[in-house]
Scaffold this motif. Structure first.
Motif, PDB file in Angstrom:
ATOM      1  N   GLY A 176       0.816  -1.210   0.000  1.00  0.00           N
ATOM      2  CA  GLY A 176       0.000   0.000   0.000  1.00  0.00           C
ATOM      3  C   GLY A 176       0.846   1.255   0.000  1.00  0.00           C
ATOM      4  O   GLY A 176       0.539   2.229  -0.691  1.00  0.00           O
ATOM      5  N   ALA A 177       1.920   1.234   0.777  1.00  0.00           N
ATOM      6  CA  ALA A 177       2.815   2.394   0.833  1.00  0.00           C
ATOM      7  C   ALA A 177       3.455   2.650  -0.524  1.00  0.00           C
ATOM      8  O   ALA A 177       3.550   3.806  -0.972  1.00  0.00           O
ATOM      9  N   GLU A 178       3.880   1.605  -1.191  1.00  0.00           N
ATOM     10  CA  GLU A 178       4.500   1.763  -2.502  1.00  0.00           C
ATOM     11  C   GLU A 178       3.508   2.326  -3.514  1.00  0.00           C
ATOM     12  O   GLU A 178       3.847   3.200  -4.325  1.00  0.00           O
ATOM     13  N   LEU A 179       2.294   1.866  -3.454  1.00  0.00           N
ATOM     14  CA  LEU A 179       1.256   2.373  -4.346  1.00  0.00           C
ATOM     15  C   LEU A 179       1.035   3.875  -4.124  1.00  0.00           C
ATOM     16  O   LEU A 179       0.945   4.652  -5.087  1.00  0.00           O
ATOM     17  N   LEU A 180       0.970   4.291  -2.877  1.00  0.00           N
ATOM     18  CA  LEU A 180       0.752   5.699  -2.573  1.00  0.00           C
ATOM     19  C   LEU A 180       1.932   6.556  -3.037  1.00  0.00           C
ATOM     20  O   LEU A 180       1.751   7.670  -3.536  1.00  0.00           O
ATOM     21  N   ARG A 181       3.140   6.041  -2.871  1.00  0.00           N
ATOM     22  CA  ARG A 181       4.307   6.791  -3.360  1.00  0.00           C
ATOM     23  C   ARG A 181       4.249   6.951  -4.876  1.00  0.00           C
ATOM     24  O   ARG A 181       4.592   8.021  -5.405  1.00  0.00           O
ATOM     25  N   GLU A 182       3.839   5.924  -5.566  1.00  0.00           N
ATOM     26  CA  GLU A 182       3.754   5.997  -7.027  1.00  0.00           C
ATOM     27  C   GLU A 182       2.771   7.068  -7.474  1.00  0.00           C
ATOM     28  O   GLU A 182       2.949   7.672  -8.536  1.00  0.00           O
ATOM     29  N   HIS A 183       1.754   7.327  -6.673  1.00  0.00           N
ATOM     30  CA  HIS A 183       0.752   8.333  -7.019  1.00  0.00           C
ATOM     31  C   HIS A 183       1.100   9.723  -6.471  1.00  0.00           C
ATOM     32  O   HIS A 183       0.350  10.672  -6.704  1.00  0.00           O
ATOM     33  N   GLY A 184       2.195   9.849  -5.729  1.00  0.00           N
ATOM     34  CA  GLY A 184       2.605  11.159  -5.250  1.00  0.00           C
ATOM     35  C   GLY A 184       2.161  11.518  -3.850  1.00  0.00           C
ATOM     36  O   GLY A 184       2.012  12.702  -3.539  1.00  0.00           O
ATOM     37  N   PHE A 185       1.995  10.503  -2.979  1.00  0.00           N
ATOM     38  CA  PHE A 185       1.539  10.739  -1.614  1.00  0.00           C
ATOM     39  C   PHE A 185       2.541  10.172  -0.598  1.00  0.00           C
ATOM     40  O   PHE A 185       2.220   9.248   0.161  1.00  0.00           O
ATOM     41  N   PRO A 186       3.759  10.702  -0.539  1.00  0.00           N
ATOM     42  CA  PRO A 186       4.798  10.097   0.308  1.00  0.00           C
ATOM     43  C   PRO A 186       4.517  10.192   1.797  1.00  0.00           C
ATOM     44  O   PRO A 186       4.887   9.282   2.552  1.00  0.00           O
ATOM     45  N   ALA A 187       3.908  11.280   2.262  1.00  0.00           N
ATOM     46  CA  ALA A 187       3.639  11.407   3.699  1.00  0.00           C
ATOM     47  C   ALA A 187       2.639  10.351   4.159  1.00  0.00           C
ATOM     48  O   ALA A 187       2.812   9.729   5.216  1.00  0.00           O
ATOM     49  N   ALA A 188       1.598  10.141   3.377  1.00  0.00           N
ATOM     50  CA  ALA A 188       0.639   9.088   3.710  1.00  0.00           C
ATOM     51  C   ALA A 188       1.292   7.717   3.597  1.00  0.00           C
ATOM     52  O   ALA A 188       1.016   6.820   4.403  1.00  0.00           O
ATOM     53  N   ALA A 189       2.167   7.548   2.617  1.00  0.00           N
ATOM     54  CA  ALA A 189       2.838   6.262   2.422  1.00  0.00           C
ATOM     55  C   ALA A 189       3.656   5.873   3.643  1.00  0.00           C
ATOM     56  O   ALA A 189       3.662   4.706   4.057  1.00  0.00           O
ATOM     57  N   ASP A 190       4.353   6.832   4.242  1.00  0.00           N
ATOM     58  CA  ASP A 190       5.160   6.532   5.424  1.00  0.00           C
ATOM     59  C   ASP A 190       4.292   6.026   6.575  1.00  0.00           C
ATOM     60  O   ASP A 190       4.703   5.144   7.342  1.00  0.00           O
ATOM     61  N   ILE A 191       3.108   6.580   6.699  1.00  0.00           N
ATOM     62  CA  ILE A 191       2.198   6.153   7.762  1.00  0.00           C
ATOM     63  C   ILE A 191       1.618   4.771   7.462  1.00  0.00           C
ATOM     64  O   ILE A 191       1.553   3.900   8.335  1.00  0.00           O
TER      65      ILE A 191
END
Length: 379
Positions: free
Chosen positions: A276-291
């Motif tokens: 899930g974190a990797e998916l969010l990073r791919e879409h441009g959401f790194p802060a949410a990805a870390d959580i």
């Protein structure tokens, strides 16, 4: 062969509805215009043309400082299509595709532009539009073969009318990017842009699009919404306590909400938190990805501050399916399910111990029971 792209940024308008001159408004450490230029530079688009009109010298100086070339449209008062023509003529014909972006859409994410470039190379449509929530947005990526039609058009109906003639060879790329449709038409639009420019988490509408794009089931969606309700409640209680402490940094409720809503977006895959974190990073959401990456298990040191990460973690542990659950019951249920697997019981009880430490810290900070707040939030 590598495709070559250019971008035209239309910054010649009168800005009558805004009441302020949009290109030079401050935004995200620069200006609205410099953010638009940086969008394309970040994505490797080297030929970026800014079309100027009103306050041309100031806009040109800003454009060149940001790394773009500026061209003046002497007939800018005739409307946007005259600026489209000026920009397209300046780009030339030795490119594969041209991005067209009005300056009042500065919130587009680089991941969207890169996604358009990848899709354009793969499918080679005449026009490729980003689409958010079923609505076509900006910037369209226009194949060079459409340039003659643009140059020969009389302007009636604007660029949309020209591109409509290529509808049979047009494609849409769905993106979880609110910025593709958010114009800075009115002062309240600009205030929203100031609030969300540069954030690393999805807004609620973007979460909904992420769920749709990645086929999230209704069951997981219901769980994520329940966890989000608890997380927002915990965040609010913590912020209320922090308000009484001079110099204390309040938690970001938007980050809590965006991360909580998407925390299980990778569910169904091995190590779903990492997926899930990797998916969010791919879409441009790194802060949410870390959580999201940390929501399965974490350790909170006694002297470490509570952050949005711990809020989402604890909220998830206080929800079973769509309803509240005591923390210990949540883990002991897992023990009964997996105790036949070697080492599983010990691992689960270790996670329970760490989660209890986190919850005890919350309870002390809030002067209330986390489990009680969860029940209230889901009542």
């Amino acid at each position: 062969m590598t495709a070559v792209y250019s971008a035209v940024i239309l910054a010649a308008g009168l800005c009558s509805r805004m009441g302020r001159f949009k290109p030079l408004l401050p935004l995200d450490g620069g200006t609205v215009l410099s953010r638009c230029v940086a969008l394309f530079r970040t994505c490797g688009v080297e030929r970026i043309v800014v079309v100027t009109g009103k306050r041309a010298d100031e806009v040109a100086a800003c454009a060149m400082e940001a790394g773009a070339m500026a061209v003046y449209n002497p007939t800018f008062e005739q409307g946007m299509y005259s600026s489209v023509l000026t920009g397209v003529r300046a780009v030339g014909s030795d490119v594969d595709g041209v991005f067209m972006l009005p300056v009042d859409l500065p919130l587009v994410r680089p991941e969207t532009v890169r996604g358009l470039m990848d899709e354009f190379r793969r499918t080679r449509p005449t026009v490729l539009y980003p689409r958010f929530g079923g609505e076509r947005g900006h910037p369209p990526l226009i194949g060079v073969e459409a340039v003659p039609a643009i140059l020969n058009h009389d302007g009636d109906g604007g660029l949309r009318a020209v591109l409509g003639g290529f509808e049979a060879d047009a494609r849409d790329l769905d993106v979880p990017d609110f910025g593709t449709v958010h114009d800075l038409d009115y002062p309240e639009d600009y205030e929203l842009a100031l609030a969300v420019a540069g954030i690393g988490y999805p807004l609620e509408d973007e979460c909904a699009e992420l769920f749709r794009l990645h086929g999230v089931s209704d069951h997981i969606l219901g769980h994520c919404r329940a966890v989000a309700a608890v997380a927002v409640a915990l965040c609010g209680r913590l912020n209320d306590r922090l308000a009484d402490r001079p110099g204390a940094v309040r938690l970001d409720p938007g980050l809590v909400l965006g991360a909580a809503l998407t925390h299980d977006i990778g569910k169904g895959t091995k190590r779903h938190e990492a997926a899930g974190a990797e998916l969010l990073r791919e879409h441009g959401f790194p802060a949410a990805a870390d959580i999201v990456a940390a929501h399965f298990d974490l350790t909170l040191a006694e002297d470490a501050p509570i952050t949005e990460k711990e809020v989402v973690f604890l909220a998830d542990k206080l929800v079973r399916c769509h309803g509240p659950v005591p923390l210990e019951a949540r883990y002991l249920e897992k023990v009964s399910m997996y105790r036949h697997e070697e080492g599983a019981e010990e691992a689960i009880l270790g996670r329970l111990s760490r989660a209890k430490t986190v919850m005890a810290r919350f309870d002390r900070e809030m002067h209330d029971s986390s489990e009680h707040i969860a029940r209230e939030a889901l009542a």
